[in-house]
Each structure stands twice: as C-alpha cells, then as structure tokens.
Design a protein around this motif. Sequence first.
Motif, PDB file in Angstrom:
ATOM      1  N   PRO A 321       0.833  -1.201   0.000  1.00 53.97           N
ATOM      2  CA  PRO A 321       0.000   0.000   0.000  1.00 53.97           C
ATOM      3  C   PRO A 321       0.873   1.258   0.000  1.00 53.97           C
ATOM      4  CG  PRO A 321       0.248  -0.791   2.235  1.00 53.97           C
ATOM      5  CD  PRO A 321       0.986  -1.763   1.362  1.00 53.97           C
ATOM      6  N   ASN A 322       0.325   2.362  -0.492  1.00 49.04           N
ATOM      7  CA  ASN A 322       1.125   3.590  -0.489  1.00 49.04           C
ATOM      8  C   ASN A 322       1.387   4.098   0.932  1.00 49.04           C
ATOM      9  OD1 ASN A 322      -1.491   4.513   0.029  1.00 49.04           O
ATOM     10  ND2 ASN A 322      -1.284   6.348  -1.239  1.00 49.04           N
ATOM     11  N   ASP A 323       0.633   3.590   1.902  1.00 46.00           N
ATOM     12  CA  ASP A 323       0.886   3.947   3.305  1.00 46.00           C
ATOM     13  C   ASP A 323       2.253   3.462   3.772  1.00 46.00           C
ATOM     14  OD1 ASP A 323      -2.086   4.802   4.372  1.00 46.00           O
ATOM     15  OD2 ASP A 323      -2.171   3.184   2.910  1.00 46.00           O
ATOM     16  N   SER A 324       2.834   2.509   3.062  1.00 42.57           N
ATOM     17  CA  SER A 324       4.181   2.046   3.383  1.00 42.57           C
ATOM     18  C   SER A 324       5.189   3.188   3.296  1.00 42.57           C
ATOM     19  CB  SER A 324       4.586   0.909   2.432  1.00 42.57           C
ATOM     20  OG  SER A 324       5.887   0.447   2.680  1.00 42.57           O
ATOM     21  N   GLU A 325       4.851   4.203   2.505  1.00 46.29           N
ATOM     22  CA  GLU A 325       5.742   5.357   2.366  1.00 46.29           C
ATOM     23  C   GLU A 325       5.801   6.188   3.647  1.00 46.29           C
ATOM     24  OE1 GLU A 325       4.795   5.566  -2.445  1.00 46.29           O
ATOM     25  OE2 GLU A 325       4.051   7.150  -1.131  1.00 46.29           O
ATOM     26  N   TRP A 326       4.865   5.945   4.557  1.00 45.40           N
ATOM     27  CA  TRP A 326       4.864   6.544   5.892  1.00 45.40           C
ATOM     28  C   TRP A 326       5.116   5.478   6.974  1.00 45.40           C
ATOM     29  CZ3 TRP A 326       0.153  10.439   6.336  1.00 45.40           C
ATOM     30  CH2 TRP A 326       0.467  11.610   5.628  1.00 45.40           C
ATOM     31  N   TYR A 327       5.646   4.334   6.582  1.00 38.98           N
ATOM     32  CA  TYR A 327       5.918   3.218   7.491  1.00 38.98           C
ATOM     33  C   TYR A 327       4.656   2.664   8.144  1.00 38.98           C
ATOM     34  CZ  TYR A 327      11.000   3.351   7.129  1.00 38.98           C
ATOM     35  OH  TYR A 327      12.299   3.266   6.658  1.00 38.98           O
ATOM     36  N   ALA A 328       3.521   2.805   7.475  1.00 41.61           N
ATOM     37  CA  ALA A 328       2.311   2.072   7.852  1.00 41.61           C
ATOM     38  C   ALA A 328       2.234   0.852   6.943  1.00 41.61           C
ATOM     39  CB  ALA A 328       1.077   2.945   7.704  1.00 41.61           C
ATOM     40  N   TYR A 329       1.423  -0.136   7.328  1.00 44.32           N
ATOM     41  CA  TYR A 329       1.360  -1.338   6.494  1.00 44.32           C
ATOM     42  C   TYR A 329       0.127  -2.158   6.856  1.00 44.32           C
ATOM     43  CZ  TYR A 329       3.471  -4.660   3.255  1.00 44.32           C
ATOM     44  OH  TYR A 329       3.745  -5.433   2.152  1.00 44.32           O
ATOM     45  N   PHE A 330      -0.096  -3.204   6.048  1.00 43.76           N
ATOM     46  CA  PHE A 330      -1.206  -4.106   6.305  1.00 43.76           C
ATOM     47  C   PHE A 330      -0.982  -4.886   7.601  1.00 43.76           C
ATOM     48  CE2 PHE A 330      -1.541  -4.170   1.489  1.00 43.76           C
ATOM     49  CZ  PHE A 330      -2.691  -3.401   1.443  1.00 43.76           C
ATOM     50  N   LYS A 331      -2.054  -5.110   8.300  1.00 40.49           N
ATOM     51  CA  LYS A 331      -2.028  -5.973   9.473  1.00 40.49           C
ATOM     52  C   LYS A 331      -1.679  -7.392   9.049  1.00 40.49           C
ATOM     53  CE  LYS A 331      -5.149  -7.511  13.192  1.00 40.49           C
ATOM     54  NZ  LYS A 331      -6.540  -7.399  13.716  1.00 40.49           N
ATOM     55  N   ASP A 332      -0.925  -8.105   9.859  1.00 39.52           N
ATOM     56  CA  ASP A 332      -0.574  -9.486   9.531  1.00 39.52           C
ATOM     57  C   ASP A 332      -1.837 -10.289   9.231  1.00 39.52           C
ATOM     58  OD1 ASP A 332       1.985  -8.738  10.064  1.00 39.52           O
ATOM     59  OD2 ASP A 332       2.325 -10.168  11.700  1.00 39.52           O
ATOM     60  N   GLY A 333      -1.815 -10.989   8.107  1.00 37.27           N
ATOM     61  CA  GLY A 333      -2.947 -11.816   7.708  1.00 37.27           C
ATOM     62  C   GLY A 333      -3.970 -11.123   6.851  1.00 37.27           C
ATOM     63  N   SER A 334      -3.786  -9.819   6.589  1.00 35.26           N
ATOM     64  CA  SER A 334      -4.789  -9.056   5.833  1.00 35.26           C
ATOM     65  C   SER A 334      -4.152  -8.308   4.673  1.00 35.26           C
ATOM     66  CB  SER A 334      -5.485  -8.049   6.757  1.00 35.26           C
ATOM     67  OG  SER A 334      -6.356  -7.204   6.020  1.00 35.26           O
ATOM     68  N   GLN A 335      -4.887  -8.179   3.587  1.00 37.29           N
ATOM     69  CA  GLN A 335      -4.486  -7.361   2.448  1.00 37.29           C
ATOM     70  C   GLN A 335      -5.304  -6.073   2.378  1.00 37.29           C
ATOM     71  OE1 GLN A 335      -2.135  -7.587   0.138  1.00 37.29           O
ATOM     72  NE2 GLN A 335      -1.613  -9.709  -0.287  1.00 37.29           N
ATOM     73  N   SER A 336      -6.004  -5.745   3.476  1.00 33.31           N
ATOM     74  CA  SER A 336      -6.849  -4.553   3.451  1.00 33.31           C
ATOM     75  C   SER A 336      -6.789  -3.737   4.744  1.00 33.31           C
ATOM     76  CB  SER A 336      -8.308  -4.940   3.163  1.00 33.31           C
ATOM     77  OG  SER A 336      -8.786  -5.861   4.129  1.00 33.31           O
ATOM     78  N   ASP A 337      -6.626  -4.383   5.888  1.00 29.51           N
ATOM     79  CA  ASP A 337      -6.618  -3.674   7.172  1.00 29.51           C
ATOM     80  C   ASP A 337      -5.243  -3.072   7.421  1.00 29.51           C
ATOM     81  OD1 ASP A 337      -9.228  -4.472   7.575  1.00 29.51           O
ATOM     82  OD2 ASP A 337      -8.656  -6.253   8.730  1.00 29.51           O
ATOM     83  N   LEU A 338      -5.194  -1.748   7.562  1.00 24.82           N
ATOM     84  CA  LEU A 338      -3.927  -1.039   7.722  1.00 24.82           C
ATOM     85  C   LEU A 338      -3.659  -0.701   9.180  1.00 24.82           C
ATOM     86  CD1 LEU A 338      -4.317   1.352   4.675  1.00 24.82           C
ATOM     87  CD2 LEU A 338      -2.447  -0.291   4.966  1.00 24.82           C
ATOM     88  N   VAL A 339      -2.361  -0.691   9.518  1.00 22.70           N
ATOM     89  CA  VAL A 339      -1.920  -0.289  10.846  1.00 22.70           C
ATOM     90  C   VAL A 339      -1.028   0.933  10.684  1.00 22.70           C
ATOM     91  CG1 VAL A 339      -0.738  -0.975  12.960  1.00 22.70           C
ATOM     92  CG2 VAL A 339      -1.950  -2.699  11.596  1.00 22.70           C
ATOM     93  N   ASN A 340      -1.378   2.034  11.334  1.00 26.29           N
ATOM     94  CA  ASN A 340      -0.549   3.240  11.282  1.00 26.29           C
ATOM     95  C   ASN A 340       0.752   3.016  12.047  1.00 26.29           C
ATOM     96  OD1 ASN A 340      -2.389   4.794   9.781  1.00 26.29           O
ATOM     97  ND2 ASN A 340      -3.540   5.315  11.642  1.00 26.29           N
ATOM     98  N   LEU A 341       1.767   3.784  11.694  1.00 28.82           N
ATOM     99  CA  LEU A 341       3.089   3.602  12.281  1.00 28.82           C
ATOM    100  C   LEU A 341       3.058   3.615  13.801  1.00 28.82           C
ATOM    101  CD1 LEU A 341       6.171   3.402  12.283  1.00 28.82           C
ATOM    102  CD2 LEU A 341       6.252   5.886  11.915  1.00 28.82           C
ATOM    103  N   THR A 342       2.469   4.641  14.396  1.00 28.67           N
ATOM    104  CA  THR A 342       2.542   4.787  15.853  1.00 28.67           C
ATOM    105  C   THR A 342       1.739   3.721  16.596  1.00 28.67           C
ATOM    106  OG1 THR A 342       0.767   6.439  15.746  1.00 28.67           O
ATOM    107  CG2 THR A 342       3.053   7.254  15.784  1.00 28.67           C
ATOM    108  N   ASP A 343       0.847   3.022  15.882  1.00 27.13           N
ATOM    109  CA  ASP A 343       0.075   1.935  16.492  1.00 27.13           C
ATOM    110  C   ASP A 343       0.690   0.569  16.203  1.00 27.13           C
ATOM    111  OD1 ASP A 343      -1.874   3.742  17.417  1.00 27.13           O
ATOM    112  OD2 ASP A 343      -2.925   3.675  15.482  1.00 27.13           O
TER     113      ASP A 343
END
Length: 386
Positions: A321-343
């Motif tokens: 996801p483009n959120d990877s550019e802010w060090y966010a990424y998909f939750k383990d096991g999911s291709q849709s649920d994102l986790v923000n960096l600070t969380d």
Amino acid sequence: GLSSITPFSRMMRRFATTVLVLAMAPTARPQEPDHAHLIRYAMESSSAAGLVELSSLLTAFTTEVAPPGADVKEVLANLAAMGLSTAADASPSAAEDDVEQDEGVQQEDACLPIVQMHGMGDFAKNPAYTRLGHAVSTALSGSSSGCPLVTPQLGQSALADIVGGFLRPLDASIDYFAQIIRNDSDIKAAGTFNAIGYSQGNLIIRGYIEKYNDPPVNHHMSMFGMGMGVAGFPGCNMDFDFCKSLDSLLGEFAYLPVVQNHLMQANYYRDPTHMDEYRAGNQGLAQLNNEADGQQETYSLAGMTGNLTLVKGLQDTTVQPNDSEWYAYFKDGSQSDLVNLTDASWYSWFGLDHMDAKGQLGFEWIDGKHMQFTTEQLTDLVLKYW
C-alpha cells in the motif's frame, strides 16, 4: 531416462546463457561471486519449479527489457511500457528557473554534500538528478555548485545500473552504495552528508544508515520510498512475459534462496498473508526491520543526526500500500486492514519511536502518482526540514 533429463538440461543451458548475457553489463559489488557460482547455487536450490520460473524471468528480461544491443533509452522505454520504470522526469520544469535561496543560509560552505539515490528502472546519469541536485543546492546555498552532488552509479555503465536495480540483491546494492560513499572526497571532507532517495533507492539509503552510517547521514528525504515494503506490484503490465514471471515469483517462490539472491524486488516483498515464510526466507527488508528468524545483529535508523522526512503520493498505486511510504502497512494476515506507524509493533523495532520522540520524523504528502512531483515541491520540502 533421457526423456526426464533432457528438458531439465535444456532449461539449465538456457539459464546459463541468460546469466552470461547479463554479464555483458556488469553489476557486481566488490568480490561478488562469479557467474559459475551463481549457476551452481541455483542448481542447488531446493525447488526445481522456482528455478524454472526464475529462468523464465531472466530470459524475459533479456528479450523484453534489455535485449542484446539495446541502449539505455530503449531499455527505459521497455520498462515504462511494462509499468516498471520509476525514472525521474528528465524534462525541465518551469519552476526550476525560479528557485530562490533560503534567507537563513548565508555561506556556500554551509552546504553539505547531497547524495541522490535513484529507484527501479532508472540510472544515476539521468539528467533529472543533475537538475534536481542543482535546484536543491541553489535553495540551500544560493549557488547551483554550492553543495557537492553525489549520485552513485551502481554498475560500470548506465545500462548496468538499470539492470542492477532488478537483478542485484538489496544487500549487495547497499554494500556497493557504501563503497562509493566512503570513497567520495567531498563526503570525506565534510564528515557527513544529506540524502535524497527516490522510490526503491530509499531502501538502499536506509540500509546504509542501519548497517554502516560511517560517515553518518544527516538528513534523509524519502520520496515515495517503500519503508515497510510492498505487498505486490499491481502496476506491472501482464501483457509482458517478464511481468507474468515476476508475478509468479512473488507468490509461492518469493522467499526461496534462489529468488532472494537474484531479484531485488523479492527482497522487500512483505506478503502479509505469508508472514512465517517471509520471516524465514526474506534476505533484505526482514533484516532491516529486525524481524527475520534467527537474526543475530540488530539495526537502527536512530544513528541519523538530522531529520527523516517521509513523502507519500496520495494517488500512488505503484507502492502497495502507499501507506508504506509513511511506514504504515497491512495488518498481519490481511491485504486490506492497515496499521498506522505509531500503532504498529514495528514503531519500536528499528528506532523510529526514538526519532519521533526527538522530533526527527516528518510526514508529508504530494497529491500525485508515484514519482510525480515538481522541482519546487522538492526544494520546499528541503527548506522546511533541512
């Protein structure tokens, strides 16, 4: 019998021929194993199916991407047609002529060397990097020559530089980059430098910071970098055999040693639905993230002395996801649920939490697609964070 041996032998001859063709454009870091070793290593791979698919990808590379006799312009055009070129725009922009000096900078010698590292499907001698470097130098020092410019070419030629962006592993590219940095006279004299990474080039700069950082990086401007990796390459045009092979390799074969040792994109492929295989087999991003199985050394970005500025493209579909550019990424096991960096758990894995606490992290966005930005946008970001 012969019926079972002959197809494999034929496949191995094709693989050997492909590797020898690639040797015409050297991409090696110092002391990189010779091509006979690479073939032997491939033969010892645990998966014959993975070897066949890698052979298909290399063959497609030498027919569709960089056929014999092709020049840099032709190779870049082929990659662009496939959706695999992240080359900076070499055409001048109107804003470039109007770059003004920051009033806070009074002396030319106050400007540290600027290192720019290009991304996939691009090359160091792309005229865009001279233009961008001069614009940043002008903004910081008042002169296009005020800041020394270093644009590492990872290969003995422009073509080798492009090829290496695919077929040289990430770790080898980091080592190659470090050798160039450590031997540059301007960087030696300054004792530090500022870095601008573009797309995939940010992982090379990140790897240098985590594994070397001597001389240390002061500021790092990350333009569209895939900090937490990618979950796929959706922009690759499936009309091409190379994209079909890439898609196949970045599936069930992604974390085999033979793939990890020959394809840089596999080194930062972080499949959220196969995290056990990723942690066990990935030979790039997993180490930088300190999440690889059996990892002995730990790495950190906290050795930077300045700011890490993360720039995301709001319409970027190249980085998934483009959120990877802010060090966010998909939750383990999911291709849709994102986790923000600070969380995210990885917030504390490699120093981002410490940098954030000290005010060293910057989060910016550009309303455009991957690598779509103007010179003015870049210089404005540099003046804000450097």
